[in-house]
Design an enzyme around this catalytic site. Structure first.
Site, PDB file in Angstrom:
ATOM      1  CE  LYS A 124     -17.802 107.346  44.512  1.00 17.50           C
ATOM      2  NZ  LYS A 124     -16.704 106.775  45.315  1.00 17.50           N
TER       3      LYS A 124
ATOM      4  NE  ARG B 266     -14.396 113.801  51.332  1.00 18.16           N
ATOM      5  CZ  ARG B 266     -14.940 112.899  50.507  1.00 18.16           C
ATOM      6  NH1 ARG B 266     -14.936 113.101  49.204  1.00 18.16           N
ATOM      7  NH2 ARG B 266     -15.493 111.806  50.989  1.00 18.16           N
TER       8      ARG B 266
ATOM      9  NE  ARG C 127     -10.491 112.586  48.769  1.00 17.07           N
ATOM     10  CZ  ARG C 127     -11.516 111.759  48.655  1.00 17.07           C
ATOM     11  NH1 ARG C 127     -12.040 111.515  47.479  1.00 17.07           N
ATOM     12  NH2 ARG C 127     -11.998 111.148  49.721  1.00 17.07           N
TER      13      ARG C 127
ATOM     14  NE  ARG D 276     -15.581 108.067  53.139  1.00 19.35           N
ATOM     15  CZ  ARG D 276     -14.556 108.771  52.643  1.00 19.35           C
ATOM     16  NH1 ARG D 276     -13.642 109.277  53.455  1.00 19.35           N
ATOM     17  NH2 ARG D 276     -14.449 108.965  51.359  1.00 19.35           N
TER      18      ARG D 276
ATOM     19  NE  ARG E  79     -21.995 106.496  49.539  1.00 13.73           N
ATOM     20  CZ  ARG E  79     -21.142 107.392  49.046  1.00 13.73           C
ATOM     21  NH1 ARG E  79     -21.500 108.224  48.108  1.00 13.73           N
ATOM     22  NH2 ARG E  79     -19.941 107.432  49.513  1.00 13.73           N
TER      23      ARG E  79
HETATM   24  P1  AP5 Z   1     -11.476 110.687  44.019  1.00 12.37           P
HETATM   25  O1  AP5 Z   1     -11.733 110.921  42.578  1.00 12.37           O
HETATM   26  O2  AP5 Z   1     -11.640 111.829  44.955  1.00 12.37           O
HETATM   27  O3  AP5 Z   1     -12.297 109.408  44.533  1.00 12.37           O
HETATM   28  P2  AP5 Z   1     -13.835 109.208  44.859  1.00 12.37           P
HETATM   29  O4  AP5 Z   1     -14.239 107.883  44.282  1.00 12.37           O
HETATM   30  O5  AP5 Z   1     -14.621 110.404  44.444  1.00 12.37           O
HETATM   31  O6  AP5 Z   1     -13.756 109.054  46.434  1.00 12.37           O
HETATM   32  P3  AP5 Z   1     -14.678 109.664  47.582  1.00 12.37           P
HETATM   33  O7  AP5 Z   1     -13.909 109.493  48.853  1.00 12.37           O
HETATM   34  O8  AP5 Z   1     -15.154 111.038  47.220  1.00 12.37           O
HETATM   35  O9  AP5 Z   1     -15.866 108.689  47.543  1.00 12.37           O
HETATM   36  P4  AP5 Z   1     -16.969 108.534  48.600  1.00 12.37           P
HETATM   37  O10 AP5 Z   1     -17.972 107.800  47.819  1.00 12.37           O
HETATM   38  O11 AP5 Z   1     -16.516 107.878  49.842  1.00 12.37           O
HETATM   39  O12 AP5 Z   1     -17.318 110.042  49.030  1.00 12.37           O
HETATM   40  P5  AP5 Z   1     -18.600 110.958  48.813  1.00 12.37           P
HETATM   41  O13 AP5 Z   1     -18.131 112.361  48.784  1.00 12.37           O
HETATM   42  O14 AP5 Z   1     -19.411 110.455  47.696  1.00 12.37           O
HETATM   43  O15 AP5 Z   1      -9.984 110.088  44.141  1.00 12.37           O
HETATM   44  C1  AP5 Z   1      -9.406 109.773  45.405  1.00 12.37           C
HETATM   45  C2  AP5 Z   1      -7.900 110.084  45.396  1.00 12.37           C
HETATM   46  O16 AP5 Z   1      -7.243 109.190  44.495  1.00 12.37           O
HETATM   47  C3  AP5 Z   1      -7.571 111.503  44.901  1.00 12.37           C
HETATM   48  O17 AP5 Z   1      -6.471 111.978  45.619  1.00 12.37           O
HETATM   49  C4  AP5 Z   1      -7.237 111.314  43.411  1.00 12.37           C
HETATM   50  O18 AP5 Z   1      -6.324 112.300  42.929  1.00 12.37           O
HETATM   51  C5  AP5 Z   1      -6.610 109.920  43.423  1.00 12.37           C
HETATM   52  N1  AP5 Z   1      -6.876 109.168  42.199  1.00 12.37           N
HETATM   53  C6  AP5 Z   1      -8.025 109.140  41.461  1.00 12.37           C
HETATM   54  N2  AP5 Z   1      -7.907 108.318  40.411  1.00 12.37           N
HETATM   55  C7  AP5 Z   1      -6.660 107.783  40.494  1.00 12.37           C
HETATM   56  C8  AP5 Z   1      -5.925 106.852  39.692  1.00 12.37           C
HETATM   57  N3  AP5 Z   1      -6.469 106.279  38.608  1.00 12.37           N
HETATM   58  N4  AP5 Z   1      -4.659 106.539  40.081  1.00 12.37           N
HETATM   59  C9  AP5 Z   1      -4.096 107.102  41.200  1.00 12.37           C
HETATM   60  N5  AP5 Z   1      -4.732 108.001  41.979  1.00 12.37           N
HETATM   61  C10 AP5 Z   1      -6.003 108.321  41.636  1.00 12.37           C
HETATM   62  O19 AP5 Z   1     -19.414 110.709  50.147  1.00 12.37           O
HETATM   63  C11 AP5 Z   1     -18.954 111.160  51.386  1.00 12.37           C
HETATM   64  C12 AP5 Z   1     -20.004 110.889  52.466  1.00 12.37           C
HETATM   65  O20 AP5 Z   1     -21.220 111.599  52.149  1.00 12.37           O
HETATM   66  C13 AP5 Z   1     -20.447 109.441  52.637  1.00 12.37           C
HETATM   67  O21 AP5 Z   1     -19.556 108.721  53.473  1.00 12.37           O
HETATM   68  C14 AP5 Z   1     -21.834 109.631  53.261  1.00 12.37           C
HETATM   69  O22 AP5 Z   1     -21.725 109.962  54.624  1.00 12.37           O
HETATM   70  C15 AP5 Z   1     -22.373 110.849  52.522  1.00 12.37           C
HETATM   71  N6  AP5 Z   1     -23.098 110.492  51.304  1.00 12.37           N
HETATM   72  C16 AP5 Z   1     -22.767 110.886  50.032  1.00 12.37           C
HETATM   73  N7  AP5 Z   1     -23.626 110.354  49.150  1.00 12.37           N
HETATM   74  C17 AP5 Z   1     -24.512 109.619  49.866  1.00 12.37           C
HETATM   75  C18 AP5 Z   1     -25.617 108.804  49.511  1.00 12.37           C
HETATM   76  N8  AP5 Z   1     -25.976 108.640  48.230  1.00 12.37           N
HETATM   77  N9  AP5 Z   1     -26.283 108.172  50.504  1.00 12.37           N
HETATM   78  C19 AP5 Z   1     -25.941 108.325  51.795  1.00 12.37           C
HETATM   79  N10 AP5 Z   1     -24.887 109.075  52.199  1.00 12.37           N
HETATM   80  C20 AP5 Z   1     -24.183 109.705  51.239  1.00 12.37           C
HETATM   81 MG    MG Z   2     -15.748 111.868  45.459  1.00 15.52          MG
END
Ligand code: AP5
Ligand code: MG
Length: 219
Positions: free
Chosen positions: A13, A163, A130, A174, A91
């Site tokens: 994402k 992270r 990552r 997660r 989410r």
């Molecule tokens: P990356 O692009 O970083 O993936 P991502 O989908 O952004 O993964 P996240 O871990 O950030 O998602 P998340 O939803 O768990 O975290 P968030 O910060 O939103 O890619 C991942 C890796 O793969 C990288 O190394 C990249 O280079 C590689 N990659 C990407 N594309 C690729 C491809 N095509 N091929 C190969 N490699 C690839 O949330 C974190 C926390 O915040 C949650 O757990 C929760 O506690 C809180 N939170 C955030 N939003 C909310 C909400 N709306 N409600 C409640 N709690 C929330």
């Molecule tokens: Mg992310």
């Protein structure tokens, strides 16, 4: 253009959000990034979010919704005709309903929910390898998307970090929460005929090509 990016942890994402926002000139609003920024600055919101994020749990809906509603009043959203890309929000079904209400108050609708489909078994490898730039939020992968100089951001020379919630046990939690709380949003947006599924298993530049094909048909 008002876009929601859906997908499990590690689906790509953040990686795709950066490309989409640069290409279509809309603000990238990542709720995870906002919480991490608040944690870094030790704000009251950051202190509350930390309790949940460190365990891989979702931050309570009310806190997130209030934060997003406020963020959607910022100049970068207004100056792009109420444009945004939401990464990591909504989410839960509650959050998705709240977003509909927020949009309705502006007489606007969501343009599209883009769902990045990646099999759950490859997510752990993606997330644990990552590395992120704390300054520009560029995301790297130790195998698939290495920085030119190990440990250093290609764009601004800042030291990369891992992270806190990317430890294997927290990632597993997660993913489980994604299945229980967030996967139902696929049906939510299918019912509204607002969802498009993209194969997130391809190379990241091919994923972006597919997204561009879809977005070239909307405004
Ligand atoms: P990356 O692009 O970083 O993936 P991502 O989908 O952004 O993964 P996240 O871990 O950030 O998602 P998340 O939803 O768990 O975290 P968030 O910060 O939103 O890619 C991942 C890796 O793969 C990288 O190394 C990249 O280079 C590689 N990659 C990407 N594309 C690729 C491809 N095509 N091929 C190969 N490699 C690839 O949330 C974190 C926390 O915040 C949650 O757990 C929760 O506690 C809180 N939170 C955030 N939003 C909310 C909400 N709306 N409600 C409640 N709690 C929330
Ligand atoms: Mg992310």
């Amino acid at each position: 253009m008002r876009i929601v990016l859906l997908g499990p942890p590690g689906a790509g994402k953040g990686t795709q959000a950066k490309r989409i926002c640069e290409t279509y000139n809309i603000p990238h609003i990542s709720t995870g990034d906002i919480f991490r920024e608040n944690m870094k600055n030790d704000t009251p919101l950051g202190q509350k979010a930390k309790e949940y994020m460190h365990k891989g749990l979702l931050v309570p809906d009310e806190l997130v919704v209030e934060m997003v509603e406020e963020r959607l009043t910022y100049e970068d959203v207004l100056s792009t005709g109420y444009g945004y890309l939401l990464d990591g929000f909504p989410r839960t079904v509650f959050q998705a309903g709240a977003l509909c209400d927020i949009n309705a108050k502006k007489d606007c609708e969501l343009t599209l929910a883009i769902n990045l489909e990646v099999p759950l078994d490859i997510l752990i490898e993606r997330v644990t390898n990552r590395r992120i730039c704390p300054k520009c939020h560029e995301t790297y992968h130790l195998k698939y998307n290495k920085p030119k100089i190990e440990g250093i951001c290609d764009f601004d020379g800042t030291a990369l970090y891992q992270r806190d919630d990317d430890k294997i046990e927290t990632v597993q939690k997660r993913i489980q929460i994604y299945q229980d709380e967030t996967m139902p949003l696929i049906e939510f947006y299918e019912d509204k005929q607002k969802i498009i599924n993209i194969n997130g298993l391809q190379h990241m530049s091919d994923v972006f090509k597919d997204i561009k094909k879809v977005l070239s048909g909307v405004n």
